[in-house]
Design a protein around this motif. Structure first.
Motif, short mmCIF file in Angstrom:
data_model
loop_
_atom_site.label_atom_id
_atom_site.label_comp_id
_atom_site.label_asym_id
_atom_site.label_seq_id
_atom_site.Cartn_x
_atom_site.Cartn_y
_atom_site.Cartn_z
N ARG A 14 21.55 40.61 8.03
CA ARG A 14 20.28 41.24 7.66
C ARG A 14 19.70 40.60 6.39
N GLU A 15 20.57 40.25 5.45
CA GLU A 15 20.10 39.59 4.23
C GLU A 15 19.57 38.19 4.54
N VAL A 16 20.24 37.49 5.45
CA VAL A 16 19.78 36.15 5.85
C VAL A 16 18.39 36.24 6.45
N VAL A 17 18.20 37.18 7.38
CA VAL A 17 16.89 37.37 8.02
C VAL A 17 15.83 37.67 6.97
N HIS A 18 16.13 38.60 6.07
CA HIS A 18 15.17 38.98 5.02
C HIS A 18 14.76 37.77 4.19
N GLN A 19 15.74 36.98 3.79
CA GLN A 19 15.44 35.82 2.94
C GLN A 19 14.65 34.75 3.69
N LEU A 20 14.95 34.56 4.96
CA LEU A 20 14.20 33.57 5.75
C LEU A 20 12.75 34.01 5.93
N VAL A 21 12.55 35.29 6.23
CA VAL A 21 11.19 35.82 6.37
C VAL A 21 10.42 35.66 5.06
N LYS A 22 11.08 35.97 3.97
CA LYS A 22 10.47 35.84 2.64
C LYS A 22 10.01 34.41 2.38
N ARG A 23 10.72 33.45 2.96
CA ARG A 23 10.41 32.04 2.76
C ARG A 23 9.49 31.47 3.84
N GLY A 24 8.97 32.34 4.71
CA GLY A 24 7.99 31.91 5.70
C GLY A 24 8.56 31.23 6.92
N ALA A 25 9.85 31.39 7.18
CA ALA A 25 10.47 30.74 8.33
C ALA A 25 10.13 31.47 9.63
N ASP A 26 10.19 30.73 10.73
CA ASP A 26 10.05 31.31 12.07
C ASP A 26 11.45 31.77 12.49
N VAL A 27 11.67 33.08 12.53
CA VAL A 27 13.02 33.63 12.70
C VAL A 27 13.14 34.37 14.03
N ARG A 28 14.24 34.12 14.70
CA ARG A 28 14.61 34.86 15.90
C ARG A 28 15.99 35.48 15.65
N ALA A 29 16.17 36.73 16.03
CA ALA A 29 17.44 37.43 15.82
C ALA A 29 18.07 37.78 17.14
N LEU A 30 19.35 37.47 17.28
CA LEU A 30 20.11 37.85 18.46
C LEU A 30 20.74 39.22 18.20
N VAL A 31 20.38 40.20 19.02
CA VAL A 31 20.89 41.56 18.83
C VAL A 31 21.29 42.15 20.18
N ARG A 32 22.26 43.06 20.14
CA ARG A 32 22.68 43.72 21.38
C ARG A 32 21.68 44.78 21.82
N ASP A 33 21.14 45.53 20.86
CA ASP A 33 20.26 46.65 21.17
C ASP A 33 18.98 46.53 20.34
N PRO A 34 17.92 45.96 20.90
CA PRO A 34 16.68 45.78 20.14
C PRO A 34 16.11 47.08 19.59
N SER A 35 16.36 48.21 20.24
CA SER A 35 15.80 49.48 19.78
C SER A 35 16.39 49.92 18.45
N LYS A 36 17.54 49.36 18.08
CA LYS A 36 18.20 49.74 16.84
C LYS A 36 18.15 48.64 15.77
N ALA A 37 17.43 47.56 16.05
CA ALA A 37 17.47 46.39 15.17
C ALA A 37 16.85 46.66 13.80
N ALA A 38 15.68 47.29 13.76
CA ALA A 38 14.99 47.62 12.50
C ALA A 38 14.90 46.40 11.56
#
Length: 290
Positions: A14-38
């Motif tokens: 979650r911290e990696v995703v946050h930091q990448l978004v903060k830096r303007g990266a195009d981010v995709r997250a692999l998750v088991r349950d998208p409804s709980k990803a937040a």
């Protein structure tokens, strides 16, 4: 140019995703349950599992850089090898793999041995990757804050050699910086591995002293008891996991988690600021500000 993050809803991911978004990266997250990803707005969600090859193939389509984080599970090794092989098949040549410090030293500890074997696969197969080797996370102690504040005991059997503990927020930022360095390079960069540590190497007594200062009342370190640690863990996790954690604590006691010369300076330069301290973590926990 898309960066895919596995383990994206966990403490580090979650911290990696946050930091990448903060830096303007195009981010995709692999998750088991998208409804709980937040996850933050703008993050693309790929539903899948590291043992589901078809879902990985779909998730890896169009991905240029991969952050591979495998949770400590009974099938962690298989998950990592499947993911790396599908990444190669998908043409992904820029990878950051989250291993662990002293993976080559704690050879009898299952989840350390797994990560070292994955490192060997990466090296032997010539995969272009950065292998991050973090030390123990401050954040692990969040689960025992009530024991510390309520009973005046720091119960983690970490011994007297010392652990170069790291804040998961710092680790996430370092991983994001490294992902973007690989992402933005003109060509895939060669294999590199380095330690991710905190600014201090702390013993059990050191940490009890920090909590004593922060709380303004005594907190004691009761000593090293890996067997008792295992027994307590077995109350809320599988026996094999508790035994794995006991073996890890025994290596904490016998070997510690010690940085190499220059580790702290390298990370400080990467971040452009000092690493967060355990005292900062304890203060934030008491204030409820994390």
């Amino acid at each position: 140019m898309t960066i895919l993050v596995t383990g994206a809803t966990g403490t580090v991911g979650r911290e990696v995703v946050h930091q990448l978004v903060k830096r303007g990266a195009d981010v995709r997250a692999l998750v088991r349950d998208p409804s709980k990803a937040a996850l933050p707005e703008g993050v693309a969600i790929a539903k899948g599992d590291l043992l589901d090859v078809d879902s990985l193939r779909n998730a890896f389509t169009g991905v240029s850089t991969l952050f591979l984080l495998n949770a400590v599970t009974s099938d962690e090794f298989t998950q990592a090898l499947v993911a790396l092989n599908v990444a190669r098949e998908s043409g992904i040549e820029r990878i950051v793999y989250l291993s662990v410090i002293h993976s080559d030293v704690y050879v009898n500890v299952p989840h350390f041995a797994v990560k070292f074997t994955v490192e060997r696969m990466i090296e032997t197969m010539g995969i272009h990757a950065t292998i991050l080797r973090p030390a123990y996370f401050f954040d692990n102690d969040r689960s025992i804050t009530d024991v510390i504040t309520g009973h005046g005991i720091y119960p983690m059997p970490i011994g007297g050699k010392g652990l170069a503990m790291i804040d998961a927020r710092d680790l996430g930022e370092i991983a994001a910086i490294e992902l973007q360095r690989r992402e933005q390079a003109d060509a895939p960069l060669p294999l590199e591995r380095f330690h991710v540590v905190g600014p201090e190497t702390l013993t059990g007594k050191d940490i009890a002293g920090i909590w004593s200062d922060v709380l303004g009342r005594p907190v004691v370190y009761p000593g090293d008891d890996p067997a008792g640690f295992e027994a307590n863990l077995r109350q809320h996790m599988p026996g094999w996991t508790a035994f794995d954690m006991r073996l890890m604590s025994e290596r904490f006691i016998s070997d510690g988690m010690l940085p190499k010369p220059g580790d702290v300076e390298r990370l400080t330069t990467m971040l452009g600021r000092p690493l967060r301290s355990y005292r900062d973590f304890a203060r934030d926990e008491v204030a409820g500000s994390r």
